[in-house]
Motif scaffolding. Sequence first.
Motif, mmCIF file in Angstrom:
data_model
loop_
_atom_site.group_PDB
_atom_site.id
_atom_site.type_symbol
_atom_site.label_atom_id
_atom_site.label_comp_id
_atom_site.label_asym_id
_atom_site.label_seq_id
_atom_site.Cartn_x
_atom_site.Cartn_y
_atom_site.Cartn_z
ATOM 1 N N ILE A 14 3.934 -11.087 10.649
ATOM 2 C CA ILE A 14 5.160 -10.861 9.862
ATOM 3 C C ILE A 14 6.222 -10.233 10.753
ATOM 4 C CG2 ILE A 14 6.126 -9.602 7.900
ATOM 5 C CD1 ILE A 14 3.356 -9.860 6.572
ATOM 6 N N TYR A 15 7.395 -10.826 10.758
ATOM 7 C CA TYR A 15 8.476 -10.374 11.636
ATOM 8 C C TYR A 15 8.785 -8.897 11.392
ATOM 9 C CZ TYR A 15 13.073 -9.886 13.741
ATOM 10 O OH TYR A 15 14.134 -9.444 14.502
ATOM 11 N N GLY A 16 8.849 -8.147 12.467
ATOM 12 C CA GLY A 16 9.187 -6.730 12.380
ATOM 13 C C GLY A 16 7.986 -5.812 12.371
ATOM 14 N N VAL A 17 6.797 -6.350 12.093
ATOM 15 C CA VAL A 17 5.583 -5.523 12.080
ATOM 16 C C VAL A 17 5.030 -5.492 13.510
ATOM 17 C CG1 VAL A 17 3.284 -5.169 11.137
ATOM 18 C CG2 VAL A 17 5.092 -6.122 9.695
ATOM 19 N N GLY A 18 5.314 -4.419 14.211
ATOM 20 C CA GLY A 18 4.828 -4.273 15.583
ATOM 21 C C GLY A 18 3.517 -3.528 15.638
ATOM 22 N N ASP A 19 3.060 -3.266 16.855
ATOM 23 C CA ASP A 19 1.767 -2.613 17.033
ATOM 24 C C ASP A 19 1.742 -1.216 16.422
ATOM 25 O OD1 ASP A 19 0.826 -4.813 18.348
ATOM 26 O OD2 ASP A 19 1.282 -4.039 20.347
ATOM 27 N N MET A 20 2.814 -0.434 16.624
ATOM 28 C CA MET A 20 2.831 0.923 16.104
ATOM 29 C C MET A 20 2.930 0.947 14.583
ATOM 30 S SD MET A 20 2.227 2.835 18.582
ATOM 31 C CE MET A 20 2.384 4.360 17.652
ATOM 32 N N SER A 21 3.823 0.116 14.020
ATOM 33 C CA SER A 21 3.940 0.098 12.556
ATOM 34 C C SER A 21 2.650 -0.407 11.920
ATOM 35 C CB SER A 21 5.130 -0.769 12.123
ATOM 36 O OG SER A 21 5.063 -2.060 12.679
ATOM 37 N N LEU A 22 1.956 -1.307 12.598
ATOM 38 C CA LEU A 22 0.679 -1.787 12.068
ATOM 39 C C LEU A 22 -0.359 -0.673 12.064
ATOM 40 C CD1 LEU A 22 -1.087 -3.973 10.973
ATOM 41 C CD2 LEU A 22 -1.267 -4.962 13.263
ATOM 42 N N ARG A 23 -0.355 0.152 13.101
ATOM 43 C CA ARG A 23 -1.300 1.269 13.138
ATOM 44 C C ARG A 23 -0.944 2.322 12.088
ATOM 45 N NH1 ARG A 23 -2.695 2.311 19.490
ATOM 46 N NH2 ARG A 23 -4.244 3.708 18.580
ATOM 47 N N TRP A 24 0.349 2.521 11.853
ATOM 48 C CA TRP A 24 0.759 3.451 10.788
ATOM 49 C C TRP A 24 0.300 2.929 9.423
ATOM 50 C CZ3 TRP A 24 6.242 3.615 13.246
ATOM 51 C CH2 TRP A 24 6.267 4.585 14.254
ATOM 52 N N LEU A 25 0.428 1.637 9.211
ATOM 53 C CA LEU A 25 -0.007 1.051 7.943
ATOM 54 C C LEU A 25 -1.504 1.235 7.749
ATOM 55 C CD1 LEU A 25 2.102 -2.245 8.027
ATOM 56 C CD2 LEU A 25 2.232 -0.487 6.255
ATOM 57 N N GLN A 26 -2.268 0.982 8.803
ATOM 58 C CA GLN A 26 -3.716 1.182 8.714
ATOM 59 C C GLN A 26 -4.063 2.635 8.376
ATOM 60 O OE1 GLN A 26 -5.097 -0.707 12.550
ATOM 61 N NE2 GLN A 26 -6.817 -1.280 11.245
ATOM 62 N N LYS A 27 -3.397 3.540 9.066
ATOM 63 C CA LYS A 27 -3.693 4.967 8.858
ATOM 64 C C LYS A 27 -3.316 5.396 7.442
ATOM 65 C CE LYS A 27 -2.719 9.559 10.763
ATOM 66 N NZ LYS A 27 -1.987 10.324 11.807
ATOM 67 N N HIS A 28 -2.168 4.945 6.956
ATOM 68 C CA HIS A 28 -1.678 5.376 5.645
ATOM 69 C C HIS A 28 -2.565 4.854 4.511
ATOM 70 C CE1 HIS A 28 1.500 6.634 2.792
ATOM 71 N NE2 HIS A 28 1.116 5.573 2.100
ATOM 72 N N PHE A 29 -2.949 3.573 4.596
ATOM 73 C CA PHE A 29 -3.700 2.954 3.500
ATOM 74 C C PHE A 29 -5.214 2.954 3.738
ATOM 75 C CE2 PHE A 29 0.535 1.069 3.004
ATOM 76 C CZ PHE A 29 0.748 1.283 1.654
ATOM 77 N N GLY A 30 -5.629 3.339 4.946
ATOM 78 C CA GLY A 30 -7.051 3.356 5.243
ATOM 79 C C GLY A 30 -7.574 2.065 5.830
ATOM 80 N N SER A 31 -6.823 0.979 5.672
ATOM 81 C CA SER A 31 -7.219 -0.308 6.238
ATOM 82 C C SER A 31 -6.027 -1.253 6.210
ATOM 83 C CB SER A 31 -8.380 -0.937 5.463
ATOM 84 O OG SER A 31 -7.947 -1.347 4.177
ATOM 85 N N ALA A 32 -6.072 -2.269 7.076
ATOM 86 C CA ALA A 32 -5.024 -3.291 7.071
ATOM 87 C C ALA A 32 -5.115 -4.123 5.797
ATOM 88 C CB ALA A 32 -5.155 -4.177 8.299
ATOM 89 N N GLU A 33 -6.333 -4.353 5.322
ATOM 90 C CA GLU A 33 -6.513 -5.137 4.101
ATOM 91 C C GLU A 33 -5.829 -4.454 2.916
ATOM 92 O OE1 GLU A 33 -10.108 -7.312 1.584
ATOM 93 O OE2 GLU A 33 -10.576 -5.723 3.019
ATOM 94 N N ALA A 34 -5.986 -3.134 2.811
ATOM 95 C CA ALA A 34 -5.331 -2.400 1.721
ATOM 96 C C ALA A 34 -3.821 -2.426 1.878
ATOM 97 C CB ALA A 34 -5.840 -0.962 1.690
ATOM 98 N N ALA A 35 -3.350 -2.325 3.117
ATOM 99 C CA ALA A 35 -1.897 -2.363 3.358
ATOM 100 C C ALA A 35 -1.317 -3.709 2.957
ATOM 101 C CB ALA A 35 -1.611 -2.084 4.830
ATOM 102 N N LEU A 36 -2.039 -4.773 3.268
ATOM 103 C CA LEU A 36 -1.540 -6.108 2.941
ATOM 104 C C LEU A 36 -1.471 -6.331 1.433
ATOM 105 C CD1 LEU A 36 -0.623 -8.623 4.515
ATOM 106 C CD2 LEU A 36 -2.948 -9.510 4.282
ATOM 107 N N GLY A 37 -2.298 -5.628 0.678
ATOM 108 C CA GLY A 37 -2.281 -5.775 -0.769
ATOM 109 C C GLY A 37 -1.407 -4.777 -1.501
#
Length: 380
Positions: A14-37
């Motif tokens: 997804i445009y704009g989702v870089g490595d750092m923002s992806l790691r923040w999303l994982q940390k905030h939601f506990g997983s990338a799967e939860a962030a995507l939902g």
Amino acid sequence: MDNERIALIALKRIYGVGDMSLRWLQKHFGSAEAALGATAPQLAEVEGVGREMAERIVAERDEALRHAEQEVRFATDHAIRIYTLADSDYPNRLRACLDAPPVIYYRGTADLNVARIVSIVGTRRCSDYGTNLATRIVEELAATDASIVIVSGLAYGIDVCAHRAALRTGLPTVGVLAHGLDRIYPATHRATAADMALRGGLLTDYPSGTNPVPENFLRRNRLIAALADATVIIESPVRSGALSTAAYAQGYQRRVFACPGRVTDELSLGCLHLIAERRARLLSSPADLCEMMAWAPSEKRVQATSSASTPSTSQRPSTAEPPLPDNAVTRVLRAKGPTQINDLARLTDLSVREVMAILFDLEMDGLVATLPGGMYKLVR
């Protein structure tokens, strides 16, 4: 392939989702799967995301998931491993970097967590002095420890010289690419890349379908630096991608070495500036690198070099050729001889992309050669 891995690949698309923002999303939601939902308001609460990116994630996630599932199928079909930070095989040196990519794609046999890794980079317009020096350094490293991995960027000049010297001396060598593993750029290095896939590896953090655009090469340089214990710069003008690799290596607290040259030589100015500004150690001979890294010859290597010069059959690497697969592309090439890619697509009733994927596999196994004019032929 697990859902978390697929979610990471999808979010990265997804445009704009870089490595750092992806790691923040994982940390905030506990997983990338939860962030995507998550909902857009929930996503907007994450540091570095904001409302615009949150809405884009929600709007594009279904399409991104479809692409991610296609990427997983492509990787499975082409012996590509998809590593995430949670995987034990993810390169430990890279994992230690704050900007380590959450997902990388790797095809090869080299151990990315071997004890000693050296990156060797330099100008694309290298001189005989530069190519000779790159070769000598690789040969000296091979004499010290046959397990040392040589990393570079598969570019023209010093990069491909280092890769080829490694292949000749039996060292594993890994090329870090600025595009997906569905292509090789430059195309003239396909044969070298094929050897590397069998006796080293090809690595990227870009999914298939990513074009080799200029900005990707600068970002690629951070991986070249992060994968290694030491980065060696051989011939570099004042403005060069090799100097960006040196800067990344410094930022990662890795050792940087630069080879000197004549003060009147444009190709030496970048290296001389690194040395003068104390951003790199002067490397005057191949032995200096091992000495300054405190790399003594390994016991295994000493025993090997002190024994008979001709290795036994059991010590030699396997030279068995992979079998030629029976598919629509190989059948056409066998029947018609050298054929252009568009004709292959027409004759096999496959898309150009599907034909390219099959040809990539054949090239990596050394079964197909590229001819002028975009023609392909079987080599046996």
